[in-house]
Scaffold this active site. Structure first.
Site, short mmCIF file in Angstrom:
data_model
loop_
_atom_site.label_atom_id
_atom_site.label_comp_id
_atom_site.label_asym_id
_atom_site.label_seq_id
_atom_site.Cartn_x
_atom_site.Cartn_y
_atom_site.Cartn_z
NE ARG A 166 -2.65 -1.24 3.42
CZ ARG A 166 -2.91 -2.36 4.17
NH1 ARG A 166 -3.70 -3.25 3.33
NH2 ARG A 166 -2.63 -2.88 5.36
CG PHE A 200 -10.75 -7.60 -5.28
CD1 PHE A 200 -11.86 -8.53 -5.20
CD2 PHE A 200 -9.97 -7.66 -6.36
CE1 PHE A 200 -12.10 -9.57 -6.40
CE2 PHE A 200 -10.46 -8.56 -7.51
CZ PHE A 200 -11.38 -9.46 -7.32
CG ASP A 225 -15.10 -5.33 -1.06
OD1 ASP A 225 -13.86 -5.55 -0.89
OD2 ASP A 225 -15.90 -6.36 -0.62
CB CYS A 241 -2.97 -13.39 -0.69
SG CYS A 241 -4.66 -13.57 -0.99
N1 SAH Z 1 -6.91 -4.77 -0.94
C1 SAH Z 1 -7.55 -4.90 0.68
C2 SAH Z 1 -7.74 -6.36 0.89
C3 SAH Z 1 -8.65 -7.17 0.05
S1 SAH Z 1 -9.56 -8.73 0.73
C4 SAH Z 1 -6.86 -4.07 1.55
O1 SAH Z 1 -5.79 -3.66 1.28
O2 SAH Z 1 -7.23 -4.24 2.83
C5 SAH Z 1 -10.66 -9.05 -0.52
C6 SAH Z 1 -11.70 -8.20 -0.70
O3 SAH Z 1 -12.44 -8.87 -2.00
C7 SAH Z 1 -13.02 -8.54 0.48
O4 SAH Z 1 -13.14 -7.48 0.93
C8 SAH Z 1 -13.99 -9.15 -0.49
O5 SAH Z 1 -15.32 -8.77 0.37
C9 SAH Z 1 -13.82 -8.90 -1.64
N2 SAH Z 1 -14.30 -9.45 -2.80
C10 SAH Z 1 -14.32 -10.94 -3.17
N3 SAH Z 1 -14.80 -11.07 -4.12
C11 SAH Z 1 -15.42 -10.10 -4.74
C12 SAH Z 1 -15.76 -10.12 -6.13
N4 SAH Z 1 -16.18 -10.82 -6.83
N5 SAH Z 1 -16.13 -8.49 -6.53
C13 SAH Z 1 -15.52 -7.59 -5.45
N6 SAH Z 1 -15.38 -7.85 -4.24
C14 SAH Z 1 -14.95 -9.11 -4.05
#
Ligand code: SAH
Length: 396
Positions: A212, A228, A250, A340
């Site tokens: 980040r 996401f 999200d 991940c």
């Molecule tokens: N980038 C974030 C962490 C991402 S975790 C950070 O830095 O904190 C993954 C996220 O993807 C979760 O919040 C989950 O709700 C979301 N997610 C899962 N499948 C998804 C989809 N098909 N479309 C959009 N969001 C999704």
């Protein structure tokens, strides 16, 4: 008397290299009747004492090593010592990166197999994933009370991998107060509200902190799509980095609500930010058809591969979203992309990005590489601890 495991001849080799796992096929005989998570002594086939660990009768990983020192008993003192070691490293990192939240214990990588502990301000959040970890709950809590007397302790062992160990999911207060809906932590000068009880995992994805911060240098004056986004994460750093516009996407509305709240909490100009409840896979296709284009796309999906059987499907998923991301980037745009899934190594992920580039008909150059943040260290004896990979790609 402590129960004992005798290994098949030659199976002590990985233990001599300090790797902490013993697979069921590596065991010649078990002496005594060790129960779920009970401490056992581990011997080579020739009778030499090798290690002391926890027995997991239901798991393929039949035992996990607590210690390679014969004199070390698995008691409160043992946990105090491990916690103090981990705390020393984290205090250095906390000072360096301005952290009030960090991963205190990264399981095997901190010499405590099956135990994850995240610290959010004065709240410690434990995830106990193995039978051994679960059996040591009381010792662990007693040790945490000694090393962190000021902290409240909460358990978030609501994870399905516990089934493999014959354990049920479990959550609740282990010491002190129930965590409030919002515990605010700070990293790299960014404030983040964490919902310990209701959030994903233990509440926040601490492992992406370094990525980040690295994202900040790619976003100045740019139009950014943060896929996401969870509770803001990269989007908050994009605002910190003076992005012109940030669209955060999200499927979780509570996460999006927190993301907006987090942007406000930092005093960022929220008129530059959008918080969109949409499925990334669908949205990217819509953007592609509509001709919406971005300077920077951030792609930080959840884990697609939980097991080897899911790896092929996961590869297709990663290729698909990365291809779409490239297609909606302006020429000369930047793709910040992550995986991940521990089962997918860095080379395979790079190959997937290469395949995505071919399908997208774009030329891609890797210009920076990322890994999990330093409070998720990789112990030299346990390479499996490396799971988070990422690239900054220049997309022509
Ligand atoms: N980038 C974030 C962490 C991402 S975790 C950070 O830095 O904190 C993954 C996220 O993807 C979760 O919040 C989950 O709700 C979301 N997610 C899962 N499948 C998804 C989809 N098909 N479309 C959009 N969001 C999704």
């Amino acid at each position: 008397m402590t129960a004992a495991i005798y290994l098949v001849k030659g199976r002590e080799k990985s233990l001599r290299r300090r790797h902490p796992w013993i697979f069921s096929r590596g065991i010649q005989k078990v002496e005594g009747k060790p129960g779920l998570g009970e401490t056992v002594d581990i011997y080579a086939a020739n009778g030499e004492w090798i290690a002391r660990g926890a027995y997991s009768p239901n798991s393929q990983i039949r035992a996990r090593v607590w210690t390679f020192k014969k004199k070390e008993q698995i008691d409160v003192d043992f946990f105090v010592s491990r916690l103090q070691d981990a705390k020393t490293l984290r205090e250095i990192l906390a000072q360096r990166d301005g952290l009030t939240g960090y991963r205190l214990i990264a399981a095997e990588s901190d010499g405590l197999p099956g135990i994850t502990i995240d610290k959010y301000d004065n709240y410690l959040v434990c995830q106990l994933l193995s039978a051994g970890a679960d059996a040591q709950r009381d010792n662990l809590v007693a040790a945490l009370n000694i090393v962190f007397p000021e902290c409240h302790i909460y358990e978030r062992s609501d994870v399905s991998v516990r089934k493999k160990e014959g354990l049920k999911e479990r959550t609740g207060v282990l010491h002190g107060d129930t965590p409030p809906k919002s515990v605010v932590i700070e990293e790299n000068g960014v404030k983040i509200s964490v919902d310990i009880i209701g959030g994903h995992k233990t509440g926040f994805y601490l492992d992406q902190r370094d990525s980040r911060e690295a994202a900040v240098k790619y976003v100045d004056g740019k139009r950014v799509l943060n896929c996401f986004c969870y509770t803001g994460g990269f989007g908050l750093y994009a605002l910190k980095g003076n992005a012109a516009e940030v669209i955060n996407v999200d499927v979780s509305q509570p996460a999006l609500d927190t993301a907006r709240h987090n942007a406000e909490l930092n005093g960022f100009d929220t008129s530059k930010a959008e918080f969109l409840n949409a499925d990334v896979f669908k949205l990217l296709r819509e953007y592609r058809e509509r001709g919406e284009r971005f300077d920077v796309v951030i792609m930080d999906p959840p884990k697609f591969a939980e097991s080897k059987a899911q790896l092929n499907g996961a590869c297709r998923g990663y290729k698909d979203i990365n291809m779409l991301a490239m297609q909606i980037l302006k020429p000369g745009g930047t793709l910040l992309t992550y995986s991940c899934s521990g089962l997918m190594d860095g080379n395979l992920f790079q190959k997937i990005i290469a395949d995505a580039a071919l399908d997208a008909h774009r030329q891609v150059q890797f210009i920076e590489r990322f890994e999990q943040a330093a409070d998720h260290p990789i112990d030299s004896a346990y390479p499996e601890g490396f799971y988070l990979k990422g690239f900054a790609c220049y997309v022509k």
